[in-house]
Design a protein around this motif. Structure first.
Motif, PDB file in Angstrom:
ATOM      1  N   GLY A 144       4.767 -10.808   4.645  1.00 14.40           N
ATOM      2  CA  GLY A 144       4.090 -11.909   5.296  1.00 14.40           C
ATOM      3  C   GLY A 144       3.653 -11.632   6.713  1.00 14.40           C
ATOM      4  N   THR A 145       3.763 -10.384   7.148  1.00 14.18           N
ATOM      5  CA  THR A 145       3.326 -10.022   8.502  1.00 14.18           C
ATOM      6  C   THR A 145       1.889  -9.514   8.414  1.00 14.18           C
ATOM      7  OG1 THR A 145       4.376  -7.851   8.212  1.00 14.18           O
ATOM      8  CG2 THR A 145       5.653  -9.537   9.354  1.00 14.18           C
ATOM      9  N   TYR A 146       0.972 -10.461   8.227  1.00 11.93           N
ATOM     10  CA  TYR A 146      -0.404 -10.115   7.915  1.00 11.93           C
ATOM     11  C   TYR A 146      -1.138  -9.455   9.078  1.00 11.93           C
ATOM     12  CZ  TYR A 146       0.372 -12.968   3.771  1.00 11.93           C
ATOM     13  OH  TYR A 146       0.869 -13.476   2.605  1.00 11.93           O
ATOM     14  N   ALA A 147      -0.861  -9.887  10.296  1.00 12.33           N
ATOM     15  CA  ALA A 147      -1.536  -9.275  11.442  1.00 12.33           C
ATOM     16  C   ALA A 147      -1.156  -7.799  11.558  1.00 12.33           C
ATOM     17  CB  ALA A 147      -1.188 -10.019  12.723  1.00 12.33           C
ATOM     18  N   ALA A 148       0.135  -7.511  11.378  1.00 10.38           N
ATOM     19  CA  ALA A 148       0.591  -6.115  11.426  1.00 10.38           C
ATOM     20  C   ALA A 148       0.003  -5.321  10.268  1.00 10.38           C
ATOM     21  CB  ALA A 148       2.119  -6.055  11.393  1.00 10.38           C
ATOM     22  N   ALA A 149      -0.093  -5.956   9.091  1.00 10.74           N
ATOM     23  CA  ALA A 149      -0.688  -5.282   7.936  1.00 10.74           C
ATOM     24  C   ALA A 149      -2.147  -4.942   8.217  1.00 10.74           C
ATOM     25  CB  ALA A 149      -0.589  -6.166   6.702  1.00 10.74           C
ATOM     26  N   ALA A 150      -2.873  -5.879   8.819  1.00 11.32           N
ATOM     27  CA  ALA A 150      -4.283  -5.628   9.147  1.00 11.32           C
ATOM     28  C   ALA A 150      -4.417  -4.443  10.095  1.00 11.32           C
ATOM     29  CB  ALA A 150      -4.902  -6.875   9.766  1.00 11.32           C
ATOM     30  N   GLN A 151      -3.560  -4.377  11.090  1.00 11.96           N
ATOM     31  CA  GLN A 151      -3.616  -3.263  12.042  1.00 11.96           C
ATOM     32  C   GLN A 151      -3.317  -1.940  11.342  1.00 11.96           C
ATOM     33  OE1 GLN A 151      -0.879  -4.411  15.132  1.00 11.96           O
ATOM     34  NE2 GLN A 151      -2.278  -5.905  16.019  1.00 11.96           N
ATOM     35  N   ALA A 152      -2.366  -1.965  10.422  1.00 15.73           N
ATOM     36  CA  ALA A 152      -2.023  -0.735   9.692  1.00 15.73           C
ATOM     37  C   ALA A 152      -3.187  -0.281   8.815  1.00 15.73           C
ATOM     38  CB  ALA A 152      -0.772  -0.967   8.850  1.00 15.73           C
ATOM     39  N   ILE A 153      -3.855  -1.228   8.170  1.00 12.97           N
ATOM     40  CA  ILE A 153      -5.001  -0.867   7.333  1.00 12.97           C
ATOM     41  C   ILE A 153      -6.134  -0.325   8.194  1.00 12.97           C
ATOM     42  CG2 ILE A 153      -6.733  -1.730   5.721  1.00 12.97           C
ATOM     43  CD1 ILE A 153      -4.659  -3.871   4.887  1.00 12.97           C
TER      44      ILE A 153
ATOM     45  N   LEU B 164      -8.137  -5.394   3.884  1.00 14.62           N
ATOM     46  CA  LEU B 164      -8.231  -5.772   5.291  1.00 14.62           C
ATOM     47  C   LEU B 164      -8.730  -7.213   5.402  1.00 14.62           C
ATOM     48  CD1 LEU B 164      -8.084  -5.060   8.300  1.00 14.62           C
ATOM     49  CD2 LEU B 164     -10.407  -4.129   8.107  1.00 14.62           C
ATOM     50  N   GLY B 165      -9.710  -7.567   4.571  1.00 13.02           N
ATOM     51  CA  GLY B 165     -10.186  -8.939   4.556  1.00 13.02           C
ATOM     52  C   GLY B 165      -9.076  -9.912   4.215  1.00 13.02           C
ATOM     53  N   PHE B 166      -8.267  -9.558   3.221  1.00 14.27           N
ATOM     54  CA  PHE B 166      -7.126 -10.388   2.824  1.00 14.27           C
ATOM     55  C   PHE B 166      -6.148 -10.554   3.979  1.00 14.27           C
ATOM     56  CE2 PHE B 166      -2.834 -10.851   1.212  1.00 14.27           C
ATOM     57  CZ  PHE B 166      -2.951 -11.828   0.225  1.00 14.27           C
ATOM     58  N   ALA B 167      -5.765  -9.432   4.591  1.00  7.71           N
ATOM     59  CA  ALA B 167      -4.763  -9.484   5.661  1.00  7.71           C
ATOM     60  C   ALA B 167      -5.275 -10.260   6.872  1.00  7.71           C
ATOM     61  CB  ALA B 167      -4.363  -8.065   6.065  1.00  7.71           C
ATOM     62  N   ARG B 168      -6.500  -9.986   7.277  1.00  2.00           N
ATOM     63  CA  ARG B 168      -7.053 -10.689   8.441  1.00  2.00           C
ATOM     64  C   ARG B 168      -7.147 -12.184   8.189  1.00  2.00           C
ATOM     65  NH1 ARG B 168     -12.256  -6.984  10.328  1.00  2.00           N
ATOM     66  NH2 ARG B 168     -11.117  -5.460  11.610  1.00  2.00           N
ATOM     67  N   SER B 169      -7.688 -12.565   7.052  1.00  2.00           N
ATOM     68  CA  SER B 169      -7.893 -13.983   6.792  1.00  2.00           C
ATOM     69  C   SER B 169      -6.567 -14.722   6.667  1.00  2.00           C
ATOM     70  CB  SER B 169      -8.746 -14.189   5.534  1.00  2.00           C
ATOM     71  OG  SER B 169      -8.168 -13.580   4.400  1.00  2.00           O
ATOM     72  N   HIS B 170      -5.571 -14.081   6.073  1.00  2.00           N
ATOM     73  CA  HIS B 170      -4.263 -14.726   5.955  1.00  2.00           C
ATOM     74  C   HIS B 170      -3.495 -14.711   7.279  1.00  2.00           C
ATOM     75  CE1 HIS B 170      -5.184 -14.760   1.724  1.00  2.00           C
ATOM     76  NE2 HIS B 170      -4.103 -15.472   1.508  1.00  2.00           N
ATOM     77  N   ALA B 171      -3.939 -13.882   8.211  1.00  2.00           N
ATOM     78  CA  ALA B 171      -3.365 -13.914   9.562  1.00  2.00           C
ATOM     79  C   ALA B 171      -4.073 -14.951  10.435  1.00  2.00           C
ATOM     80  CB  ALA B 171      -3.459 -12.538  10.207  1.00  2.00           C
ATOM     81  N   GLY B 172      -5.077 -15.621   9.881  1.00  2.00           N
ATOM     82  CA  GLY B 172      -5.794 -16.649  10.617  1.00  2.00           C
ATOM     83  C   GLY B 172      -7.117 -16.211  11.203  1.00  2.00           C
ATOM     84  N   ASP B 173      -7.475 -14.938  11.026  1.00  2.00           N
ATOM     85  CA  ASP B 173      -8.739 -14.420  11.552  1.00  2.00           C
ATOM     86  C   ASP B 173      -9.789 -14.502  10.449  1.00  2.00           C
ATOM     87  OD1 ASP B 173     -10.817 -13.114  12.793  1.00  2.00           O
ATOM     88  OD2 ASP B 173      -9.831 -11.148  12.869  1.00  2.00           O
ATOM     89  N   LEU B 174     -10.337 -15.705  10.258  1.00  2.00           N
ATOM     90  CA  LEU B 174     -11.281 -15.903   9.164  1.00  2.00           C
ATOM     91  C   LEU B 174     -12.568 -15.128   9.387  1.00  2.00           C
ATOM     92  CD1 LEU B 174     -10.839 -19.720   8.444  1.00  2.00           C
ATOM     93  CD2 LEU B 174      -9.840 -17.786   7.204  1.00  2.00           C
TER      94      LEU B 174
ATOM     95  N   ALA C  42     -16.685  -4.472   2.573  1.00  2.00           N
ATOM     96  CA  ALA C  42     -16.178  -3.991   1.285  1.00  2.00           C
ATOM     97  C   ALA C  42     -17.253  -4.061   0.219  1.00  2.00           C
ATOM     98  CB  ALA C  42     -14.961  -4.808   0.865  1.00  2.00           C
ATOM     99  N   GLN C  43     -18.012  -5.141   0.218  1.00  2.00           N
ATOM    100  CA  GLN C  43     -19.107  -5.271  -0.741  1.00  2.00           C
ATOM    101  C   GLN C  43     -20.155  -4.186  -0.510  1.00  2.00           C
ATOM    102  OE1 GLN C  43     -21.206  -9.015  -0.521  1.00  2.00           O
ATOM    103  NE2 GLN C  43     -22.629  -8.472  -2.163  1.00  2.00           N
ATOM    104  N   GLY C  44     -20.489  -3.949   0.747  1.00  2.00           N
ATOM    105  CA  GLY C  44     -21.494  -2.949   1.066  1.00  2.00           C
ATOM    106  C   GLY C  44     -21.071  -1.533   0.739  1.00  2.00           C
ATOM    107  N   CYS C  45     -19.767  -1.278   0.761  1.00  2.00           N
ATOM    108  CA  CYS C  45     -19.265   0.079   0.528  1.00  2.00           C
ATOM    109  C   CYS C  45     -18.836   0.321  -0.915  1.00  2.00           C
ATOM    110  CB  CYS C  45     -18.075   0.360   1.458  1.00  2.00           C
ATOM    111  SG  CYS C  45     -18.516   0.480   3.208  1.00  2.00           S
ATOM    112  N   ALA C  46     -18.913  -0.690  -1.757  1.00  2.00           N
ATOM    113  CA  ALA C  46     -18.436  -0.538  -3.136  1.00  2.00           C
ATOM    114  C   ALA C  46     -19.173   0.576  -3.873  1.00  2.00           C
ATOM    115  CB  ALA C  46     -18.587  -1.858  -3.892  1.00  2.00           C
ATOM    116  N   GLY C  47     -20.415   0.840  -3.480  1.00  2.00           N
ATOM    117  CA  GLY C  47     -21.190   1.885  -4.133  1.00  2.00           C
ATOM    118  C   GLY C  47     -20.677   3.290  -3.893  1.00  2.00           C
ATOM    119  N   LEU C  48     -19.752   3.462  -2.933  1.00  2.00           N
ATOM    120  CA  LEU C  48     -19.167   4.780  -2.688  1.00  2.00           C
ATOM    121  C   LEU C  48     -17.925   5.033  -3.537  1.00  2.00           C
ATOM    122  CD1 LEU C  48     -19.444   5.175   1.192  1.00  2.00           C
ATOM    123  CD2 LEU C  48     -20.886   6.174  -0.571  1.00  2.00           C
ATOM    124  N   ALA C  49     -17.444   4.002  -4.206  1.00  2.00           N
ATOM    125  CA  ALA C  49     -16.282   4.169  -5.079  1.00  2.00           C
ATOM    126  C   ALA C  49     -16.696   4.869  -6.362  1.00  2.00           C
ATOM    127  CB  ALA C  49     -15.674   2.802  -5.391  1.00  2.00           C
ATOM    128  N   ASP C  50     -15.712   5.291  -7.154  1.00  2.00           N
ATOM    129  CA  ASP C  50     -16.028   5.834  -8.474  1.00  2.00           C
ATOM    130  C   ASP C  50     -16.824   4.786  -9.246  1.00  2.00           C
ATOM    131  OD1 ASP C  50     -14.742   8.263  -8.074  1.00  2.00           O
ATOM    132  OD2 ASP C  50     -12.811   7.493  -8.763  1.00  2.00           O
TER     133      ASP C  50
END
Length: 226
Positions: free
Chosen positions: A115-124, A141-151, A161-169
């Motif tokens: 539940g330490t979303y801000a710290a998780a965001a920094q780690a990501i 990162l979107g999940f962690a930031r938004s759940h830390a209150g940074d909408l 993430a949407q823009g970069c999805a084309g670089l995934a397999d």
């Protein structure tokens, strides 16, 4: 959205550190460490998993040459993109096993579980230095930031993430795109932007038509918008 599946798993990739023999050894050791850490987590020993990762990451980083940009080879397309970027900047760069980034991401996952979303965001964010266009990491990162209150920051990450999805397999691209759109929809609901949220969830269904999450959120919008 209402919660995301964080860790998907690690693949084996290229390791280009030091001499060919030492590069292969370092990559295999990192891959094995991640495998062992995941096993420890499944057994409920989070502390052991963290110790395995910390030790392996330190040893792996000791093999890096100073002044070299290090990128994780999360997909062939991403690797080519990163190497081209480094060349355009006249930087020396290497591509290493994606287990290096996945292991560090696993530590961020643990922070989010606690539940330490801000710290998780920094780690990501630190992991993204080595794999900046990884749609999986950007979604989380979107999940962690938004759940830390940074909408606003969460929405920015989901759009990246949407823009970069084309670089995934190729087989993963629809999932990461849909996940990014659902994340955007969740944030937009929180911001009271019902029409935009509805559009995001409908668009996500173009990539994952059977998503019960998206349909549930659309029902929620229908029931609660003014």
């Amino acid at each position: 959205m209402r919660g995301l599946a964080w860790f998907v798993g690690a693949g084996l990739a290229v390791c280009a550190v030091g001499s060919p023999a030492s590069a292969q050894d370092a990559g295999e050791a990192m891959d094995e460490a991640l495998h062992d850490a995941l096993g420890a987590r499944r057994a409920g020993d989070v502390g052991k998993a963290q110790d395995i990762i910390s030790s392996a990451v330190t040893a792996f980083e000791d093999s890096f040459e100073d002044g070299v940009d290090v990128y994780c080879a999360s997909s062939p397309t991403a690797t080519i993109t990163y190497m081209a970027l480094a060349a355009s900047q006249k930087h020396k760069a290497i591509a290493v096993t994606d287990s290096y980034c996945d292991a560090r991401f696993l530590l961020a996952y643990q922070l989010a579980e606690e539940g330490t979303y801000a710290a998780a965001a920094q780690a990501i964010e630190r992991v993204l230095v080595n794999d900046p266009m990884n749609s999986h990491y950007l979604n989380e990162l979107g999940f962690a930031r938004s759940h830390a209150g940074d909408l606003a920051g969460g929405l920015e990450a989901y759009r990246s993430a949407q823009g970069c999805a084309g670089l995934a397999d190729e087989s993963d691209q629809p999932h990461w795109t849909a996940l990014a759109l659902r994340g955007q929809g969740w944030v937009l609901i929180e911001q009271g932007k019902w029409d935009e949220a509805e559009a995001a969830f409908h668009e996500s269904l173009e990539f994952e038509p059977d998503s019960e999450v998206a349909q549930s959120e659309l029902n929620y919008i229908a029931q609660n918008r003014n």
